[in-house]
Motif scaffolding. Structure first.
Motif, PDB file in Angstrom:
ATOM      1  N   UNK A  40       0.833  -1.202   0.000  1.00 44.23           N
ATOM      2  CA  UNK A  40       0.000   0.000   0.000  1.00 44.23           C
ATOM      3  C   UNK A  40       0.867   1.252   0.000  1.00 44.23           C
ATOM      4  N   UNK A  41       0.821   1.996  -1.096  1.00 39.36           N
ATOM      5  CA  UNK A  41       1.569   3.244  -1.212  1.00 39.36           C
ATOM      6  C   UNK A  41       0.698   4.389  -0.695  1.00 39.36           C
ATOM      7  N   UNK A  42       1.113   5.023   0.377  1.00 39.28           N
ATOM      8  CA  UNK A  42       0.346   6.116   0.976  1.00 39.28           C
ATOM      9  C   UNK A  42       0.663   7.394   0.195  1.00 39.28           C
ATOM     10  N   UNK A  43      -0.365   7.971  -0.416  1.00 38.32           N
ATOM     11  CA  UNK A  43      -0.151   9.149  -1.268  1.00 38.32           C
ATOM     12  C   UNK A  43      -0.481  10.461  -0.567  1.00 38.32           C
ATOM     13  N   UNK A  44      -1.251  10.408   0.507  1.00 38.13           N
ATOM     14  CA  UNK A  44      -1.571  11.619   1.275  1.00 38.13           C
ATOM     15  C   UNK A  44      -2.033  11.206   2.665  1.00 38.13           C
ATOM     16  N   UNK A  45      -1.830  12.099   3.640  1.00 39.54           N
ATOM     17  CA  UNK A  45      -2.287  11.822   4.994  1.00 39.54           C
ATOM     18  C   UNK A  45      -1.483  10.755   5.694  1.00 39.54           C
ATOM     19  N   UNK A  46      -2.122  10.093   6.644  1.00 36.54           N
ATOM     20  CA  UNK A  46      -1.457   9.057   7.437  1.00 36.54           C
ATOM     21  C   UNK A  46      -2.448   7.924   7.697  1.00 36.54           C
ATOM     22  N   UNK A  47      -1.997   6.696   7.460  1.00 30.84           N
ATOM     23  CA  UNK A  47      -2.773   5.532   7.875  1.00 30.84           C
ATOM     24  C   UNK A  47      -2.112   4.911   9.097  1.00 30.84           C
ATOM     25  N   UNK A  48      -2.921   4.456  10.048  1.00 27.95           N
ATOM     26  CA  UNK A  48      -2.414   3.715  11.205  1.00 27.95           C
ATOM     27  C   UNK A  48      -3.091   2.351  11.219  1.00 27.95           C
ATOM     28  N   UNK A  49      -2.363   1.329  11.650  1.00 29.35           N
ATOM     29  CA  UNK A  49      -2.961   0.000  11.704  1.00 29.35           C
ATOM     30  C   UNK A  49      -2.260  -0.852  12.751  1.00 29.35           C
ATOM     31  N   UNK A  50      -3.059  -1.660  13.438  1.00 29.73           N
ATOM     32  CA  UNK A  50      -2.515  -2.610  14.406  1.00 29.73           C
ATOM     33  C   UNK A  50      -2.042  -3.849  13.655  1.00 29.73           C
ATOM     34  N   UNK A  51      -0.817  -4.283  13.954  1.00 28.24           N
ATOM     35  CA  UNK A  51      -0.215  -5.368  13.186  1.00 28.24           C
ATOM     36  C   UNK A  51       0.907  -5.990  13.999  1.00 28.24           C
ATOM     37  N   UNK A  52       0.902  -7.292  14.108  1.00 27.70           N
ATOM     38  CA  UNK A  52       1.953  -8.039  14.807  1.00 27.70           C
ATOM     39  C   UNK A  52       2.188  -7.508  16.225  1.00 27.70           C
ATOM     40  N   UNK A  77      -4.757   8.108  10.677  1.00 32.40           N
ATOM     41  CA  UNK A  77      -3.786   8.513  11.685  1.00 32.40           C
ATOM     42  C   UNK A  77      -3.781  10.006  11.928  1.00 32.40           C
ATOM     43  N   UNK A  78      -4.519  10.760  11.102  1.00 34.31           N
ATOM     44  CA  UNK A  78      -4.659  12.211  11.254  1.00 34.31           C
ATOM     45  C   UNK A  78      -6.118  12.559  10.945  1.00 34.31           C
ATOM     46  N   UNK A  79      -6.603  13.718  11.375  1.00 30.34           N
ATOM     47  CA  UNK A  79      -8.021  14.060  11.168  1.00 30.34           C
ATOM     48  C   UNK A  79      -8.472  14.056   9.709  1.00 30.34           C
ATOM     49  N   UNK A  80      -7.578  14.390   8.782  1.00 25.32           N
ATOM     50  CA  UNK A  80      -7.958  14.440   7.378  1.00 25.32           C
ATOM     51  C   UNK A  80      -7.913  13.075   6.695  1.00 25.32           C
ATOM     52  N   UNK A  81      -7.561  12.029   7.426  1.00 22.69           N
ATOM     53  CA  UNK A  81      -7.564  10.690   6.850  1.00 22.69           C
ATOM     54  C   UNK A  81      -6.330  10.381   6.029  1.00 22.69           C
ATOM     55  N   UNK A  82      -6.497   9.460   5.110  1.00 21.95           N
ATOM     56  CA  UNK A  82      -5.370   9.065   4.263  1.00 21.95           C
ATOM     57  C   UNK A  82      -5.861   8.626   2.881  1.00 21.95           C
ATOM     58  N   UNK A  83      -4.964   8.761   1.910  1.00 19.57           N
ATOM     59  CA  UNK A  83      -5.202   8.262   0.556  1.00 19.57           C
ATOM     60  C   UNK A  83      -4.107   7.269   0.238  1.00 19.57           C
ATOM     61  N   UNK A  84      -4.471   6.226  -0.524  1.00 16.63           N
ATOM     62  CA  UNK A  84      -3.436   5.278  -0.907  1.00 16.63           C
ATOM     63  C   UNK A  84      -3.807   4.535  -2.176  1.00 16.63           C
ATOM     64  N   UNK A  85      -2.773   3.934  -2.771  1.00 10.92           N
ATOM     65  CA  UNK A  85      -2.916   3.048  -3.921  1.00 10.92           C
ATOM     66  C   UNK A  85      -2.343   1.704  -3.490  1.00 10.92           C
ATOM     67  N   UNK A  86      -3.150   0.648  -3.631  1.00 12.13           N
ATOM     68  CA  UNK A  86      -2.789  -0.635  -3.053  1.00 12.13           C
ATOM     69  C   UNK A  86      -2.745  -1.723  -4.124  1.00 12.13           C
ATOM     70  N   UNK A  87      -1.761  -2.598  -4.001  1.00  8.13           N
ATOM     71  CA  UNK A  87      -1.668  -3.810  -4.804  1.00  8.13           C
ATOM     72  C   UNK A  87      -1.863  -5.000  -3.872  1.00  8.13           C
ATOM     73  N   UNK A  88      -2.657  -5.978  -4.318  1.00  6.90           N
ATOM     74  CA  UNK A  88      -2.890  -7.186  -3.539  1.00  6.90           C
ATOM     75  C   UNK A  88      -2.453  -8.408  -4.359  1.00  6.90           C
ATOM     76  N   UNK A  89      -1.155  -8.654  -4.472  1.00  2.00           N
ATOM     77  CA  UNK A  89      -0.696  -9.843  -5.210  1.00  2.00           C
ATOM     78  C   UNK A  89      -0.916 -11.108  -4.396  1.00  2.00           C
ATOM     79  N   UNK A  90      -1.087 -12.215  -5.093  1.00  4.14           N
ATOM     80  CA  UNK A  90      -1.284 -13.485  -4.405  1.00  4.14           C
ATOM     81  C   UNK A  90       0.032 -13.973  -3.800  1.00  4.14           C
TER      82      UNK A  90
END
Length: 283
Positions: A40-52, A77-90
């Motif tokens: 997932x390439x984050x193009x704007x803002x901030x994403x937060x996620x619980x992981x491991x 992760x910020x009030x304005x949210x986040x934008x992203x472009x995601x690839x889901x390869x097998x």
């Protein structure tokens, strides 16, 4: 920008790969897993996620890497949210790329969930852009390069052998095939299969022989062919379709980048030159 949007889709040139372009503000993902990988390439803002067992924070310019079957979440992760472009390869796709690069057997793992890698960011976004413009060779090439970059730079697995190999005559055969299929080019994998090579050795051989990777060479060949058609008086709209561009705007962008002028202006100049020559008295 508070309005949320999401476009989840697939492209025939990228079989088995899902794509997501989205902007989220209030939306949050509950605990879930994926069968395959997430880049997932984050193009704007901030994403937060619980992981491991911890909280990961992915700001703009970073890439989030999630392994198959790993429970994770996702929220702004910020009030304005986040934008992203995601690839889901097998899992099979990434394992295949890793094997070709010489990785140890098994599914590749990533030691870091959020990486700052400008080249990987660019490749993920280029895959999206090429797929959106229906550039099948470019899309499949950028996808494979993105997966290779992720494995080479961020996998926790050691590369145990070189993936290099000779590709005698494959570059020339690939070029001839691209010329023959200018309107409907093959994917990188199809091109490699057709000339009896593997994708990465073919990429290297083609670049060494012609100075460009196959998808970039194809664009130049399309512009070269378009130029010859414009010389005969064909309209830019007809030329765009004939040489395999999505539409006239797509032709114009590449034609101007390579020739310095848009195709319509080029055609007018060539037409004026030819008319002047036609009116010239015989010597």
């Amino acid at each position: 920008m508070n309005e949320e949007s999401a476009h989840y889709w697939q492209h025939p040139a990228l079989p088995g790969v899902d794509l997501l372009r989205a902007h989220y503000v209030r939306h949050s993902f509950g605990k879930h897993t994926h069968d395959g990988y997430v880049l997932a390439s984050i193009t704007a803002g901030v994403e937060a996620f619980h992981y491991r067992g911890g909280l990961e924070v992915a700001p703009a310019g970073s890439v989030a890497l999630v392994e198959p079957d790993r429970v994770h979440t996702g929220h702004a992760g910020v009030p304005d949210g986040w934008s992203y472009q995601v690839l889901y390869p097998s899992s099979a796709q990434l394992a295949s790329v890793a094997a070709e690069l010489g990785a140890a057997p098994g599914s590749p793992g990533f030691g870091t969930a959020v990486v700052h890698d400008d080249e990987l960011t660019r490749l993920v976004q280029q895959t999206h852009r090429a797929a959106e413009q229906n550039q099948v060779l470019a899309a499949s090439t950028f996808l494979r390069l993105a997966l290779a970059r992720a494995v080479r730079q961020h996998s926790s697995q050691r590369l145990i052998r070189s993936a290099a190999g000779g590709v005698l005559g494959a570059a020339t055969a690939a070029r001839d095939l691209l010329v023959a299929r200018l309107e409907e080019p093959p994917t990188l994998e199809e091109l490699a299969d057709a000339v009896g090579a593997r994708p990465f050795p073919l990429l290297r051989a083609f670049r060494e022989t012609y100075g460009l990777p196959p998808h970039a060479w194809l664009t130049q060949q399309r512009v070269r062919t378009a130029r010859a058609m414009l010389d005969t008086g064909a309209s830019p709209a007809d030329v765009a379709v004939a040489v395999g561009f999505v539409d006239q705007a797509h032709l114009t962008r590449h034609f101007r980048r390579i020739m310095g002028v848009p195709p319509g202006a080029y055609r007018r100049v060539r037409k004026n030159v030819q008319e002047t020559i036609g009116r010239s008295p015989a010597g």
